[in-house]
Motif scaffolding. Structure first.
Motif, PDB file in Angstrom:
ATOM      1  N   SER A 183      32.171  39.767 -14.897  1.00  0.00           N
ATOM      2  CA  SER A 183      32.985  38.543 -14.934  1.00  0.00           C
ATOM      3  C   SER A 183      33.000  37.852 -13.573  1.00  0.00           C
ATOM      4  N   LEU A 184      33.024  38.648 -12.489  1.00  0.00           N
ATOM      5  CA  LEU A 184      32.981  38.065 -11.138  1.00  0.00           C
ATOM      6  C   LEU A 184      31.659  37.328 -10.917  1.00  0.00           C
ATOM      7  N   MET A 185      30.558  37.928 -11.390  1.00  0.00           N
ATOM      8  CA  MET A 185      29.253  37.255 -11.247  1.00  0.00           C
ATOM      9  C   MET A 185      29.237  35.955 -12.048  1.00  0.00           C
ATOM     10  N   LEU A 186      29.834  35.996 -13.242  1.00  0.00           N
ATOM     11  CA  LEU A 186      29.886  34.782 -14.067  1.00  0.00           C
ATOM     12  C   LEU A 186      30.651  33.679 -13.340  1.00  0.00           C
ATOM     13  N   LEU A 187      31.783  34.054 -12.726  1.00  0.00           N
ATOM     14  CA  LEU A 187      32.569  33.078 -11.964  1.00  0.00           C
ATOM     15  C   LEU A 187      31.762  32.536 -10.787  1.00  0.00           C
ATOM     16  N   GLY A 188      31.066  33.434 -10.082  1.00  0.00           N
ATOM     17  CA  GLY A 188      30.244  33.004  -8.945  1.00  0.00           C
ATOM     18  C   GLY A 188      29.127  32.067  -9.376  1.00  0.00           C
ATOM     19  N   LEU A 189      28.494  32.382 -10.491  1.00  0.00           N
ATOM     20  CA  LEU A 189      27.406  31.522 -10.985  1.00  0.00           C
ATOM     21  C   LEU A 189      27.941  30.153 -11.389  1.00  0.00           C
ATOM     22  N   LEU A 190      29.095  30.151 -12.075  1.00  0.00           N
ATOM     23  CA  LEU A 190      29.675  28.869 -12.507  1.00  0.00           C
ATOM     24  C   LEU A 190      30.099  28.029 -11.312  1.00  0.00           C
ATOM     25  N   ALA A 191      30.738  28.693 -10.329  1.00  0.00           N
ATOM     26  CA  ALA A 191      31.190  27.963  -9.136  1.00  0.00           C
ATOM     27  C   ALA A 191      29.996  27.408  -8.371  1.00  0.00           C
ATOM     28  N   GLY A 192      28.963  28.234  -8.203  1.00  0.00           N
ATOM     29  CA  GLY A 192      27.767  27.790  -7.489  1.00  0.00           C
ATOM     30  C   GLY A 192      27.083  26.640  -8.198  1.00  0.00           C
ATOM     31  N   ALA A 193      27.154  26.640  -9.525  1.00  0.00           N
ATOM     32  CA  ALA A 193      26.460  25.609 -10.301  1.00  0.00           C
ATOM     33  C   ALA A 193      27.251  24.309 -10.362  1.00  0.00           C
ATOM     34  N   THR A 194      28.577  24.416 -10.539  1.00  0.00           N
ATOM     35  CA  THR A 194      29.360  23.211 -10.783  1.00  0.00           C
ATOM     36  C   THR A 194      29.867  22.534  -9.515  1.00  0.00           C
ATOM     37  N   LEU A 195      30.004  23.300  -8.419  1.00  0.00           N
ATOM     38  CA  LEU A 195      30.528  22.692  -7.196  1.00  0.00           C
ATOM     39  C   LEU A 195      29.429  22.210  -6.266  1.00  0.00           C
ATOM     40  N   ALA A 196      28.176  22.521  -6.622  1.00  0.00           N
ATOM     41  CA  ALA A 196      27.077  22.116  -5.749  1.00  0.00           C
ATOM     42  C   ALA A 196      26.750  20.636  -5.953  1.00  0.00           C
ATOM     43  N   LYS A 197      25.588  20.227  -5.394  1.00  0.00           N
ATOM     44  CA  LYS A 197      25.168  18.826  -5.499  1.00  0.00           C
ATOM     45  C   LYS A 197      24.889  18.462  -6.948  1.00  0.00           C
ATOM     46  N   SER A 198      24.681  17.181  -7.184  1.00  0.00           N
ATOM     47  CA  SER A 198      24.306  16.683  -8.496  1.00  0.00           C
ATOM     48  C   SER A 198      25.462  16.887  -9.473  1.00  0.00           C
ATOM     49  N   SER A 199      25.202  16.636 -10.765  1.00  0.00           N
ATOM     50  CA  SER A 199      26.273  16.764 -11.748  1.00  0.00           C
ATOM     51  C   SER A 199      26.476  18.219 -12.131  1.00  0.00           C
TER      52      SER A 199
ATOM     53  N   PRO B 191      17.292  21.994  -7.468  1.00  0.00           N
ATOM     54  CA  PRO B 191      16.883  23.348  -7.889  1.00  0.00           C
ATOM     55  C   PRO B 191      17.599  24.508  -7.205  1.00  0.00           C
ATOM     56  N   ALA B 192      18.541  24.220  -6.271  1.00  0.00           N
ATOM     57  CA  ALA B 192      19.194  25.328  -5.549  1.00  0.00           C
ATOM     58  C   ALA B 192      19.865  26.342  -6.482  1.00  0.00           C
ATOM     59  N   PRO B 193      20.586  25.907  -7.545  1.00  0.00           N
ATOM     60  CA  PRO B 193      21.215  26.914  -8.427  1.00  0.00           C
ATOM     61  C   PRO B 193      20.215  27.835  -9.117  1.00  0.00           C
ATOM     62  N   ILE B 194      18.938  27.422  -9.181  1.00  0.00           N
ATOM     63  CA  ILE B 194      17.927  28.303  -9.786  1.00  0.00           C
ATOM     64  C   ILE B 194      17.873  29.626  -9.026  1.00  0.00           C
ATOM     65  N   MET B 195      17.939  29.545  -7.704  1.00  0.00           N
ATOM     66  CA  MET B 195      17.851  30.760  -6.896  1.00  0.00           C
ATOM     67  C   MET B 195      19.063  31.656  -7.124  1.00  0.00           C
ATOM     68  N   LEU B 196      20.248  31.041  -7.277  1.00  0.00           N
ATOM     69  CA  LEU B 196      21.449  31.828  -7.570  1.00  0.00           C
ATOM     70  C   LEU B 196      21.269  32.593  -8.876  1.00  0.00           C
TER      71      LEU B 196
ATOM     72  N   PHE C 201      18.463  33.267 -10.432  1.00  0.00           N
ATOM     73  CA  PHE C 201      17.326  34.192 -10.371  1.00  0.00           C
ATOM     74  C   PHE C 201      17.726  35.514  -9.707  1.00  0.00           C
ATOM     75  N   VAL C 202      18.469  35.429  -8.608  1.00  0.00           N
ATOM     76  CA  VAL C 202      18.856  36.649  -7.879  1.00  0.00           C
ATOM     77  C   VAL C 202      19.914  37.439  -8.649  1.00  0.00           C
ATOM     78  N   LEU C 203      20.900  36.709  -9.213  1.00  0.00           N
ATOM     79  CA  LEU C 203      21.991  37.405  -9.899  1.00  0.00           C
ATOM     80  C   LEU C 203      21.642  37.766 -11.341  1.00  0.00           C
ATOM     81  N   GLY C 204      20.633  37.107 -11.934  1.00  0.00           N
ATOM     82  CA  GLY C 204      20.304  37.317 -13.352  1.00  0.00           C
ATOM     83  C   GLY C 204      20.104  38.782 -13.732  1.00  0.00           C
ATOM     84  N   PRO C 205      19.167  39.500 -13.097  1.00  0.00           N
ATOM     85  CA  PRO C 205      18.958  40.906 -13.474  1.00  0.00           C
ATOM     86  C   PRO C 205      20.195  41.773 -13.272  1.00  0.00           C
ATOM     87  N   ARG C 206      20.947  41.520 -12.191  1.00  0.00           N
ATOM     88  CA  ARG C 206      22.154  42.317 -11.941  1.00  0.00           C
ATOM     89  C   ARG C 206      23.246  41.972 -12.951  1.00  0.00           C
ATOM     90  N   PHE C 207      23.312  40.698 -13.349  1.00  0.00           N
ATOM     91  CA  PHE C 207      24.284  40.273 -14.364  1.00  0.00           C
ATOM     92  C   PHE C 207      23.974  40.970 -15.696  1.00  0.00           C
TER      93      PHE C 207
END
Length: 513
Positions: free
Chosen positions: A150-166, A436-441, A443-449
């Motif tokens: 759940s923490l990873m999910l929160l981190g992924l969502l925060a990284g995706a929604t608070l970053a640049k672009s929509s 494309p920055a969230p792609i790296m987030l 990609f790195v967290l995907g297998p661990r998630f």
């Protein structure tokens, strides 16, 4: 506290070893150069040097990559103040008052205040890391697989929604990163996934190929013919010009303290990073000022607060990355990837299992920041002259080294083709407005998630309610829901009043986008 100070003493012993000191110096020097050059982003610089770390010891590799990251922030301020040229997004707001100060003949004072603010902000970020990261690890060790998932999910969502672009585009890029991260052979079932029958894809996508593709090739393709020639005629600054007066420091000091605290707070929220921290601190400083009309016309506080918050946020970004294994942004994801390449599993155990890396890194921050001050004071003129290097030579050279670096990683020509294909895909995404920055987030967290999700399912015998029945997991999920609801709310209100009125720098749009 005594334990932390003892560990820090050990860290200085590690960081001051000649080999580690040398690579720390190389990192901050290269980062400083990258910070001065527009179009040569931090991500591209770290990506280009990533293959070099394969042959290095883990501590030296991480010290060098971290040095590039915070070293670039120092370099970016120089051109923002002297040339009105924000080479990197966090310094866009510094132009607003830095360049007017230069036109008033006080560019040296602005640079002096910037150096002091940067050092104060970075020092606070380091102290925060020394005392807060071990505490965070103590808490994180009590987490079960469902809580970590759940923490990873929160981190992924925060990284995706608070970053640049929509936010929606950010989520789409994160999902794409998750899919790319799980490509290859499933370690549990042995089934190939997203390999398209290509044998070379059975081991999955190389992190080096992805990083160099989307942050190296794609960024360079985007910047071709977009970077204007810069005049450096009026940028001569002597050492005596950089000494601020007592009156300057009386105005700047409270601003840099407030900026430092805002940067430290932003660093703990995944996805915010130094750019948002610098804009928020500038807006706050202007709002609480008794003379807001001075901002934008050469207020010394307008230089001190964003620079302090930027450096505080940059150092603080390492806290969730190193203590929880949750990167706050794409740069941290890349540094996390470098740790994985070295065979080190990021997470709460990192501090206890690899104290040399964690405490050596913390100690290197102090050393690196002092090196940056020493480097920048006498060499500002040289850094500015770097802007005269023709980009028709710089970019092809960088692309050549990217190809050499990818090939040398495994002596594999397929990796070069993979990098170029990913680079072209990344360029198309940039042209379509997908950062494309969230792609790296993802990609790195995907297998661990996926791994923690499967473990949680095994423990709960397939009951999804485990994610809401555990208090810690339920709290993270609730925060994720609040985050999504807040994004929807602010998007609906955006037509009436912007969420954050960010001052637009005069030359930033022309130079980088």
């Amino acid at each position: 506290m005594i334990t932390a100070l003892t560990d820090l003493y050990h860290g200085f012993g590690v960081a001051l070893q000649p080999e580690n000191l040398l690579w720390c110096f190389v990192g901050v020097l290269f980062g400083n150069v990258v910070g001065v050059l527009p179009g040569m982003g931090v991500m591209a610089a770290i990506s280009v040097l990533l293959p070099l770390t394969f042959a290095m010891k883990p501590v030296a590799a991480i010290l060098m990559l971290a040095g590039i990251y915070y070293g670039a922030q120092y370099g970016g301020a120089i051109c923002s103040i002297l040339l009105n040229l924000p080479c990197h997004p966090p310094h866009a707001v510094t132009c607003l008052d830095g360049y007017p100060l230069t036109k008033q003949g006080r560019g040296g004072v602005a640079l002096g205040v910037t150096m002091i603010s940067s050092f104060v902000g970075a020092s606070f970020g380091i102290i925060e890391m020394i005392f807060f990261a071990p505490f965070l690890v103590t808490v994180a060790l009590k987490f079960g697989p469902a809580d970590i998932c759940s923490l990873m999910l929160l981190g992924l969502l925060a990284g995706a929604t608070l970053a640049k672009s929509s936010p929606l585009k950010g989520v789409a890029m994160t999902v794409l990163g998750l899919l790319l991260g799980i490509a290859g052979t499933d370690v549990n079932t042995g089934e190939p996934r997203f390999t398209f029958g290509i044998t070379e894809m059975m081991d999955g996508i190389e992190i080096v190929a992805l990083a160099l593709g989307i942050f190296g090739v794609a960024e360079f393709l985007k910047s071709v013919n977009r970077v204007a020639k810069v005049s450096t005629r009026d940028s001569k600054i002597s050492l005596s010009d950089m000494r601020p007066t007592r009156a300057d420091m009386k105005l700047a000091f409270p601003a840099m303290i407030r900026g430092t605290l805002i940067g430290a707070l932003c660093s703990l929220i995944p996805g915010t990073g130094p750019t948002i921290a610098s804009f928020v601190s500038y807006s706050t400083e202007k709002k609480i000022s008794k003379t807001p009309h001075r901002f934008g016309n050469g207020a010394i506080e307008g230089v001190a607060c964003p620079e302090a918050s930027t450096h505080s946020a940059v150092q603080g970004d390492f806290i969730p990355t190193m203590s929880l294994g949750i990167p706050g942004d794409a740069v941290m994801a890349l540094i996390l990837g470098a740790l994985i390449i070295q065979g080190i599993t990021p997470g709460p155990q990192l501090i206890s299992d690899h104290p040399d890396i964690f405490w050596g890194l913390v100690a290197s921050f102090w050393i690196g920041n002092i090196l940056l001050v020493i480097l920048n004071v006498p060499m500002i003129g040289i850094w500015v002259k770097l802007l005269s290097i023709p980009y028709k030579y710089l970019y092809p050279s960088a692309l050549f080294f990217i190809c050499i670096g990818v090939y040398s990683a495994n002596n594999d020509l397929f990796a070069v083709v993979e990098t170029l294909v990913i680079g072209l895909g990344g360029y198309v995404l940039l042209q379509l407005g997908f950062h494309p920055a969230p792609i790296m987030l993802g990609f790195v967290l995907g297998p661990r998630f996926e791994e923690t999700f499967r473990r949680a399912m095994l423990i709960s015998r397939g009951d999804l309610m485990t994610f809401v029945e555990r208090p810690i997991s339920a709290t993270f999920l609730m925060l994720a829901v609040i985050l999504i609801a807040a994004q929807v709310y602010f998007r609906l209100r955006k037509g009436q009043r912007p969420l954050l009125t960010s001052p637009q720098p005069p030359a930033y749009g022309e130079m980088l986008e």
